[in-house]
Design an enzyme around this catalytic site. Structure first.
Site, PDB file in Angstrom:
ATOM      1  N   HIS A  40       1.484  18.417  17.574  1.00 14.26           N
ATOM      2  CA  HIS A  40       1.855  19.392  16.542  1.00 14.26           C
ATOM      3  C   HIS A  40       3.079  18.892  15.771  1.00 14.26           C
ATOM      4  O   HIS A  40       4.192  18.893  16.296  1.00 14.26           O
ATOM      5  CB  HIS A  40       2.133  20.747  17.214  1.00 14.26           C
ATOM      6  CG  HIS A  40       2.401  21.853  16.265  1.00 14.26           C
ATOM      7  ND1 HIS A  40       3.343  22.830  16.484  1.00 14.26           N
ATOM      8  CD2 HIS A  40       1.847  22.151  15.060  1.00 14.26           C
ATOM      9  CE1 HIS A  40       3.351  23.671  15.468  1.00 14.26           C
ATOM     10  NE2 HIS A  40       2.458  23.278  14.595  1.00 14.26           N
ATOM     11  N   SER A  60      -1.682  24.683  14.622  1.00 17.82           N
ATOM     12  CA  SER A  60      -0.471  25.460  14.907  1.00 17.82           C
ATOM     13  C   SER A  60      -0.767  26.576  15.889  1.00 17.82           C
ATOM     14  O   SER A  60       0.136  27.028  16.593  1.00 17.82           O
ATOM     15  CB  SER A  60       0.044  26.130  13.633  1.00 17.82           C
ATOM     16  OG  SER A  60       0.298  25.208  12.637  1.00 17.82           O
TER      17      SER A  60
HETATM   18  N1  LIG Z   1       1.267  23.850   6.797  1.00 19.23           N
HETATM   19  C1  LIG Z   1       2.078  23.763   7.831  1.00 19.23           C
HETATM   20  O1  LIG Z   1       3.292  24.020   7.723  1.00 19.23           O
HETATM   21  C2  LIG Z   1       1.557  23.322   9.174  1.00 19.23           C
HETATM   22  C3  LIG Z   1       2.464  22.928  10.173  1.00 19.23           C
HETATM   23  C4  LIG Z   1       1.980  22.462  11.398  1.00 19.23           C
HETATM   24  C5  LIG Z   1       0.599  22.408  11.614  1.00 19.23           C
HETATM   25  N2  LIG Z   1      -0.272  22.812  10.638  1.00 19.23           N
HETATM   26  C6  LIG Z   1      -1.721  22.692  10.901  1.00 19.23           C
HETATM   27  O2  LIG Z   1      -2.200  21.527  10.238  1.00 19.23           O
HETATM   28  C7  LIG Z   1      -3.571  21.719   9.871  1.00 19.23           C
HETATM   29  C8  LIG Z   1      -3.737  21.461   8.388  1.00 19.23           C
HETATM   30  O3  LIG Z   1      -2.895  22.320   7.674  1.00 19.23           O
HETATM   31  P1  LIG Z   1      -2.418  21.993   6.179  1.00 19.23           P
HETATM   32  O4  LIG Z   1      -1.272  22.894   5.908  1.00 19.23           O
HETATM   33  O5  LIG Z   1      -2.273  20.527   6.001  1.00 19.23           O
HETATM   34  O6  LIG Z   1      -3.687  22.508   5.350  1.00 19.23           O
HETATM   35  P2  LIG Z   1      -4.232  21.995   3.936  1.00 19.23           P
HETATM   36  O7  LIG Z   1      -5.131  23.058   3.458  1.00 19.23           O
HETATM   37  O8  LIG Z   1      -3.102  21.525   3.077  1.00 19.23           O
HETATM   38  O9  LIG Z   1      -5.085  20.694   4.327  1.00 19.23           O
HETATM   39  C9  LIG Z   1      -6.284  20.743   5.033  1.00 19.23           C
HETATM   40  C10 LIG Z   1      -7.182  19.676   4.431  1.00 19.23           C
HETATM   41  O10 LIG Z   1      -8.285  19.434   5.301  1.00 19.23           O
HETATM   42  C11 LIG Z   1      -9.369  19.068   4.479  1.00 19.23           C
HETATM   43  N3  LIG Z   1     -10.606  19.151   5.261  1.00 19.23           N
HETATM   44  C12 LIG Z   1     -11.327  20.234   5.590  1.00 19.23           C
HETATM   45  N4  LIG Z   1     -12.384  19.868   6.347  1.00 19.23           N
HETATM   46  C13 LIG Z   1     -12.323  18.518   6.488  1.00 19.23           C
HETATM   47  C14 LIG Z   1     -13.107  17.539   7.154  1.00 19.23           C
HETATM   48  N5  LIG Z   1     -14.204  17.896   7.826  1.00 19.23           N
HETATM   49  N6  LIG Z   1     -12.725  16.239   7.098  1.00 19.23           N
HETATM   50  C15 LIG Z   1     -11.619  15.872   6.417  1.00 19.23           C
HETATM   51  N7  LIG Z   1     -10.824  16.755   5.764  1.00 19.23           N
HETATM   52  C16 LIG Z   1     -11.162  18.059   5.813  1.00 19.23           C
HETATM   53  C17 LIG Z   1      -9.294  20.037   3.300  1.00 19.23           C
HETATM   54  O11 LIG Z   1     -10.022  19.519   2.209  1.00 19.23           O
HETATM   55  C18 LIG Z   1      -7.790  20.090   3.066  1.00 19.23           C
HETATM   56  O12 LIG Z   1      -7.363  19.141   2.095  1.00 19.23           O
HETATM   57  C19 LIG Z   1      -3.941  23.131  10.330  1.00 19.23           C
HETATM   58  O13 LIG Z   1      -4.540  23.059  11.592  1.00 19.23           O
HETATM   59  C20 LIG Z   1      -2.577  23.826  10.419  1.00 19.23           C
HETATM   60  O14 LIG Z   1      -2.551  24.888  11.333  1.00 19.23           O
HETATM   61  C21 LIG Z   1       0.166  23.252   9.408  1.00 19.23           C
END
Ligand SMILES: NC(=O)c1ccc[n+]([C@@H]2O[C@H](COP(=O)([O-])OP(=O)(O)OC[C@H]3O[C@@H](n4cnc5c(N)ncnc54)[C@H](O)[C@@H]3O)[C@@H](O)[C@H]2O)c1
Length: 296
Positions: free
Chosen positions: A140, A119
């Site tokens: 994204h 993000s």
């Molecule tokens: N939450 C939102 O609303 C949103 C919206 C758009 C983008 N994003 C982006 O998406 C990404 C993930 O966010 P999220 O909200 O899903 O977080 P989250 O914490 O729900 O999920 C992240 C996952 O990645 C896993 N992980 C960490 N290292 C890893 C690896 N080396 N290999 C495989 N898995 C691994 C963790 O165990 C965790 O389950 C971030 O970059 C965030 O900025 C989030």
């Protein structure tokens, strides 16, 4: 180059959705988590979401089973070797992301495309952990991925135009509407949304109206589905604060600076819905009550 097989790194909130929509779009999809427990948790999010779609009649029971059949959960990055598109959705940490990309770069075939779902981090800084700059970009997605139709496709100064076309086409194939932007903090949506949310907090600080009146102003006057404070509580004040700091660092413009009230609320643990308190109190989640933040 045609996308035949997709890989998704991370099966949390976003990764599970990104893997689900890839599989629903007909793509064999490998999805990786760090432990079998986290993988199981992520897969159960997908199963529940597909069950809801089936109950609503959006998909049939057969389509649900076929979608699950296209998903290959794993804890091994080695299983990504033959993927044509790898979308990374791990925690928002540049060091972690660069480590994963460096490792993937050695495993995945050289002409495959890497896409980050970040993000707020720089796509270019992640790209330099690999030897495949022309095949690297941002994709994204929005939360919840199975329901939100937008995907921001983010090119860097060195992304190959053919790679951009393939990413745009992939987004359309999985039923999303892509928009194209370039690698600058906030992309399009947060570049516009975050200053608006911060300004709502400033308007509250300056006494323009109450939490409820400002929310109703934007809801009823502009036909927004929710007002800025309801939205801030939903997204999380901590997340918005973090993104605002990144935007402020990139552009050095005061409109991106998080207002003092927001900082105090984050420090006090008032993150919004997820912590039970933000601009509203969620003791009764169906009937949130505005908090008294500035009185006394
Ligand atoms: N939450 C939102 O609303 C949103 C919206 C758009 C983008 N994003 C982006 O998406 C990404 C993930 O966010 P999220 O909200 O899903 O977080 P989250 O914490 O729900 O999920 C992240 C996952 O990645 C896993 N992980 C960490 N290292 C890893 C690896 N080396 N290999 C495989 N898995 C691994 C963790 O165990 C965790 O389950 C971030 O970059 C965030 O900025 C989030």
């Amino acid at each position: 180059m045609e996308i035949r097989q997709v890989g998704v790194v991370g099966c949390g909130l976003m990764g599970s959705g990104i893997a689900q929509v890839a599989a629903m779009g007909g793509f064999p999809t490998v999805v990786r988590e760090v432990t079998p427990e986290l993988l199981g948790k992520g897969m159960s999010i997908i199963e529940k979401s597909l069950t809801k779609f089936a109950e609503k009649g959006t998909i049939t029971a057969d389509q649900r089973a076929q979608t699950l059949g296209r998903l290959r959960p794993t804890t091994e990055l080695a299983d990504f070797a033959e993927c044509d598109l790898v979308i990374e959705a791990i925690i928002e940490n540049l060091g972690h992301k660069r480590e994963v990309y460096a490792e993937l770069d050695k495993i995945v075939k050289p002409d495959a495309i890497f896409a980050s779902n970040t993000s707020s981090l720089s796509i270019t800084e992640m790209m330099t952990a690999t030897e495949r700059a022309p095949h690297f970009l941002g994709m994204h997605f929005f939360n919840p991925v199975p329901l939100m139709t937008l995907v921001e496709v983010v090119k860097t100064v060195v992304t190959d135009p053919a790679t951009v076309e393939i990413a745009l086409e992939y987004a359309r194939k999985i039923g999303k509407t892509p928009i194209l932007t370039s690698d600058r903090a906030g992309f399009i949506v947060n570049r516009l949304l975050v200053p608006y949310l911060l300004d709502a907090v400033r308007a509250l600080e300056e006494g323009f109206g109450t939490i409820e009146d400002i929310d109703n102003g934007m809801k009823l006057g502009c036909n927004h589905p929710m007002g800025p404070f309801t939205l801030l509580d939903f997204v999380g004040l901590d997340t918005t604060y973090y993104i605002a700091e990144i935007l402020f660092t990139e552009y050095r413009e005061t409109r991106f600076a998080p207002p003092p009230l927001m900082k105090r609320m984050v420090v006090a643990g008032m993150y919004g819905r997820k912590s039970g308190k933000g601009f509203y109190d969620y003791a009764d989640p169906k009937n949130p009550k505005p908090n008294k933040l500035l009185e006394g």
